[in-house]
Write an enzyme that holds these catalytic residues in place. Structure first.
Site, mmCIF file in Angstrom:
data_model
loop_
_atom_site.group_PDB
_atom_site.id
_atom_site.type_symbol
_atom_site.label_atom_id
_atom_site.label_comp_id
_atom_site.label_asym_id
_atom_site.label_seq_id
_atom_site.Cartn_x
_atom_site.Cartn_y
_atom_site.Cartn_z
ATOM 1 N N TRP A 1 -3.613 -18.528 -17.098
ATOM 2 C CA TRP A 1 -4.703 -18.119 -18.001
ATOM 3 C C TRP A 1 -5.447 -19.350 -18.515
ATOM 4 O O TRP A 1 -6.659 -19.336 -18.681
ATOM 5 C CB TRP A 1 -4.118 -17.322 -19.181
ATOM 6 C CG TRP A 1 -5.143 -16.918 -20.196
ATOM 7 C CD1 TRP A 1 -5.885 -15.777 -20.206
ATOM 8 C CD2 TRP A 1 -5.554 -17.660 -21.360
ATOM 9 N NE1 TRP A 1 -6.729 -15.758 -21.294
ATOM 10 C CE2 TRP A 1 -6.541 -16.906 -22.020
ATOM 11 C CE3 TRP A 1 -5.185 -18.888 -21.920
ATOM 12 C CZ2 TRP A 1 -7.152 -17.319 -23.202
ATOM 13 C CZ3 TRP A 1 -5.799 -19.317 -23.089
ATOM 14 C CH2 TRP A 1 -6.761 -18.534 -23.709
ATOM 15 N N HIS A 2 -4.677 -20.438 -18.745
ATOM 16 C CA HIS A 2 -5.306 -21.628 -19.320
ATOM 17 C C HIS A 2 -6.259 -22.313 -18.364
ATOM 18 O O HIS A 2 -7.229 -22.930 -18.799
ATOM 19 C CB HIS A 2 -4.232 -22.622 -19.773
ATOM 20 C CG HIS A 2 -3.631 -22.250 -21.086
ATOM 21 N ND1 HIS A 2 -2.575 -21.390 -21.199
ATOM 22 C CD2 HIS A 2 -3.962 -22.583 -22.355
ATOM 23 C CE1 HIS A 2 -2.270 -21.227 -22.468
ATOM 24 N NE2 HIS A 2 -3.099 -21.927 -23.194
ATOM 25 N N GLY A 3 -5.981 -22.218 -17.074
ATOM 26 C CA GLY A 3 -6.911 -22.870 -16.164
ATOM 27 C C GLY A 3 -6.472 -22.753 -14.730
ATOM 28 O O GLY A 3 -5.287 -22.543 -14.437
#
Lengths: 315, 483
Positions: free
Chosen positions: B325-327
């Site tokens: 989700w973060h990257g």
């Protein structure tokens, strides 16, 4: 809501007053107590950027103090000149480095670009006029306030520690050992083509050079523009025509000591724009000799502008 | 328009005045104003992506209504999956497409097949991960009958796009925020003052601690191959404070701004660096995201009320997805995996709920054991941050390799102004003390009960203002905006 607004507004106002006090009082103290000393025997002060910083080894030129500082535009030099001249009446002669890149718009970045401004502005903010502040705020309003904060912090710490001595912190001879490999020809992409048209000229830098000269004249000092040696392949030499035009148009009243073509070898240069220790040794010895021979007393500007040897660009 | 910019200050004052003084009689007008302001705020980042935000809002609004009106369960399920697919589809295209294409090409190259995949030359729409999750929580809650579908488009849009939380959270739930949107808000003096206080603390964390630490962390990570292990440890510590103060500072400002308009947003941070184990850390770090994954992924997968291997599987899934989700980078996936590995022992040993209260509650100082537990947890956290911060997995491994070398025991070398470095270290120490003193509150300076007299508290606030003025350096982008 009424109570909230009154409390918030008073907090904001009080904060603004506090910030003003924090910014102004130490700034005032730094301006008042700052010390810019030059040795009593030194009667010649040299100002400029990294070219002169690396070219004049002032331990070899007894009468001269090299106060040049790398990446310093005339805007900041002006602040420095005011303090040195007002605190050192023994200085009778001012040399100002004037070389090809100092007419280029790159100097605008050196004046109000964040990286340069955040370095130089805190040093000299206390000595600036409102017009100087306006100039920076106009061209880089986004980061100007950041720099005001950094300047306030710098001054605050100076005031707290009673450290007002700028001597030795505002420039001086910078020794570079060795040479970077110099290519046989100038990389085409590096040539600043734009420098030859008017739009790429830094009018601000030129205006501040004029301000420096006028200030020196007002203090009854002899002023010379001086160009230290540049390698024949130095990219900014490309704007020579424009450089000459500007010099003749705006600074024709000022004697120009041109050592652009001073004879040096490749291994005397650290790179195209800067002399290394070896080059500085040769050049400084030569300059000292010329000063001893009365170079700065002559009124014949034509003879001053001619180097007395031919350039050696090979080897 | 960053929260810590002059422009945002003006924007906030204008919206506040219109909200409480001009449109204070009608709730719908206030909501419309907030929605317009939110769209304006978003358009200031990139007006082109405003259309995407509006489309995503419309999609979830209509699918919510359709699910509510659906006569059969299968139809309801159809609308749910339509919304999930389109939302995740957008996220996939904008955020993950290039990563998948490059990874596939890399995989094929390793077996001798050379592909030149088509890559998208698009920038990531700011806040897409956050508003997509807002929308998803809404449609899932409607599907699960936790909430009725919202009929008022303005109210629903405001829930998705409310400007304090639009670009970096906290990730709100419809069950929490929508009722507030639909209720008449009255100005509350205490809450408004509380909001301003939280904004001030958030600003201090962001503009002073995070941005100052950023300079050093960036320098060390950018030149990590030239520094000894001891300096690299220092770099990881600087990054740990940068990311905490950056993100929690942003969250504090978001919560404070929302309070000015009469909203209470979800808490996002609860002093995570005082955690005594990794499970506690994850209950205190980015709470709105952790709880989102818990409620919409971990529990539907069976949560911890399953067999041992399913527990392990669920924990790995939730952390891998959280990392992703973060990257779109393997560094984030490894970061997620490491966190899962660190947390698994406590889940398997059922010690993951040992520390539900804040450390040393009601006491001035922690016990020696608590202190050691906090230290050990902090070390694990900064170890994982190396992967989070590194540009590539290779760089992260090299960074760690240099840390675990003889140079770890050398004196840290950093070519910077030593006085300025000392100033930053002193600021960090002061910050830790204030956070410790205020750890039993919602945010560190909520009550300042350790400063007994009002005069002392006022002096503290003015000191914060002065420190913010003196130490604000170059404005740095909030780290979580990139997610």
């Amino acid at each position: 809501m009424h109570r909230f607004l009154i409390k918030t507004i008073s907090f904001v106002l009080m904060s603004c007053l506090l910030i003003l006090a924090i910014a102004l009082i130490p700034g005032y103290m730094v301006n008042k107590f700052s010390k810019f000393s030059v040795k009593k025997d030194n009667t010649i002060a040299l100002f400029g950027h990294s070219h002169s910083e690396c070219a004049y080894n002032d331990t070899l030129i007894p009468k001269l103090t090299n106060l040049s500082h790398s990446a310093e535009s005339y805007f900041y030099t002006f602040q420095k000149v005011k303090k040195y001249l007002s605190q050192n009446p023994q200085i009778t002669t001012v040399l100002i480095e004037f070389s090809n890149n100092q007419i280029d718009t790159k100097m605008d970045d050196w004046t109000w670009g964040y990286t340069y401004m955040s370095n130089m502005f805190p040093q000299y903010a206390s000595f600036m006029s409102l017009a100087d502040f306006e100039l920076l705020a106009k061209h880089n309003s986004k980061y100007f306030m950041n720099c005001v904060g950094i300047a306030a912090r710098t001054n605050f710490i100076k005031a707290l520690s009673f450290n007002y001595d700028y001597t030795g912190k505002t420039g001086g001879y910078f020794k570079i050992e060795g040479s970077r490999p110099l290519p046989s020809n100038n990389p085409a992409g590096k040539i600043i083509k734009a420098a030859s048209n008017k739009s790429a000229i830094s009018t601000t830098n030129i205006q501040y050079l004029r301000k420096i000269i006028d200030y020196c004249n007002g203090m009854h000092k002899s002023v010379f523009l001086i160009r230290s040696p540049q390698h024949p392949l130095y990219e900014y030499r490309n704007n020579e025509a424009e450089f000459s035009r500007i010099r003749e148009r705006y600074f024709s009243d000022i004697k120009f000591l041109d050592f652009n073509n001073f004879p040096l070898k490749n291994d005397d240069f650290a790179d195209f724009g800067h002399l290394n220790f070896k080059g500085a040794l040769k050049f400084s010895a030569y300059i000292n000799q010329r000063i001893m021979n009365g170079m700065l007393n002559t009124v014949n500007t034509a003879s001053l502008s001619q180097p007395d040897n031919k350039t050696v660009s090979g080897n | 328009m960053l929260f810590n910019s002059f422009g945002f200050g003006i924007f906030l004052i204008v919206v506040f005045v219109l909200y409480w003084f001009v449109l204070n009689r009608k709730l719908q007008q206030q909501n419309l104003l907030l929605l317009t302001a939110s769209y304006f705020f978003y358009a200031c980042w990139d007006w082109r992506f405003l259309l995407l935000l509006i489309f995503s809002t419309l999609l979830d609004y209509f699918t919510g209504l359709k699910m509510y009106q659906a006569k059969t369960h299968s139809l309801k399920t159809f609308w749910l999956w339509l919304s999930i697919s389109v939302n995740l589809g957008f996220l996939g295209v904008f955020k993950y497409y290039n990563f998948f294409a490059a990874s596939l090409a890399g995989l094929c190259a390793s077996i001798g097949i050379h592909l030149s995949p088509f890559t998208l030359n698009v920038i990531l729409p700011v806040g897409i991960s956050f508003y997509t999750f807002h929308g998803l929580s809404y449609v899932i809650d409607v599907y699960k009958n936790r909430i009725k579908a919202e009929r008022n488009f303005i109210d629903y849009s405001l829930f998705v796009s409310f400007f304090p939380l639009l670009v970096a959270g906290p990730i709100e739930r419809a069950t929490h925020l929508l009722p507030q949107v639909k209720t008449k808000r009255e100005f509350n003096y205490q809450e408004a003052i509380n909001g301003l206080r939280q904004i001030l603390w958030g600003l201090f964390k962001k503009a002073v601690i995070a941005d100052q630490c950023a300079d050093y962390a960036n320098m060390i990570f950018a030149n990590s191959s030239h520094y000894p292990g001891s300096t690299l440890v220092l770099g990881a510590i600087f990054f740990a404070f940068q990311i905490y103060c950056d993100f929690s500072g942003y969250s504090d400002m978001a919560l404070g701004i929302a309070k000015l308009f009469g909203f209470e947003l979800l808490r996002n941070f609860a002093f995570p660096y005082f955690s005594r184990d990794m499970a506690e850390f994850w209950r205190r770090w980015h709470i709105s995201l952790s709880s989102w994954f818990r409620d919409y992924l971990y529990i539907p997968l069976g949560g911890s009320k399953t067999g041992t291997w399913l527990k392990v599987r669920n924990t790995l899934i939730i952390f891998l997805v959280s990392g992703f989700w973060h990257g779109a980078n393997w560094t984030f996936i490894i970061w997620g995996l490491l966190n899962a590995l660190f947390i698994l022992p406590s889940i398997l040993l059922k010690t993951n709920r040992n520390h539900l209260e804040i450390a040393a509650k009601g006491k001035a100082m922690p016990t020696f054991t608590e202190f050691m537990q906090m230290g050990a947890t902090f070390l694990q956290v900064i170890f994982t941050w190396i992967f989070f911060r590194a540009d590539s997995v290779t760089q992260a491994f090299k960074y760690i390799g240099r840390i675990f070398s003889r140079s770890l025991f050398s004196i840290p070398q950093l070519d910077v102004n030593k006085a300025q470095l000392l100033e930053v270290i002193i600021l960090i120490l002061c910050f830790i003390i204030v956070e410790w003193q205020g750890r039993e509150n919602q945010y560190a300076i909520e009550k300042l009960s350790w400063l007994r007299k009002r005069g002392y508290r006022l002096t503290f606030y003015y000191t914060l203002v002065v420190v913010i003025f003196l130490f604000t350096g170059k404005e740095q982008q909030f780290i979580y905006f990139q997610f």
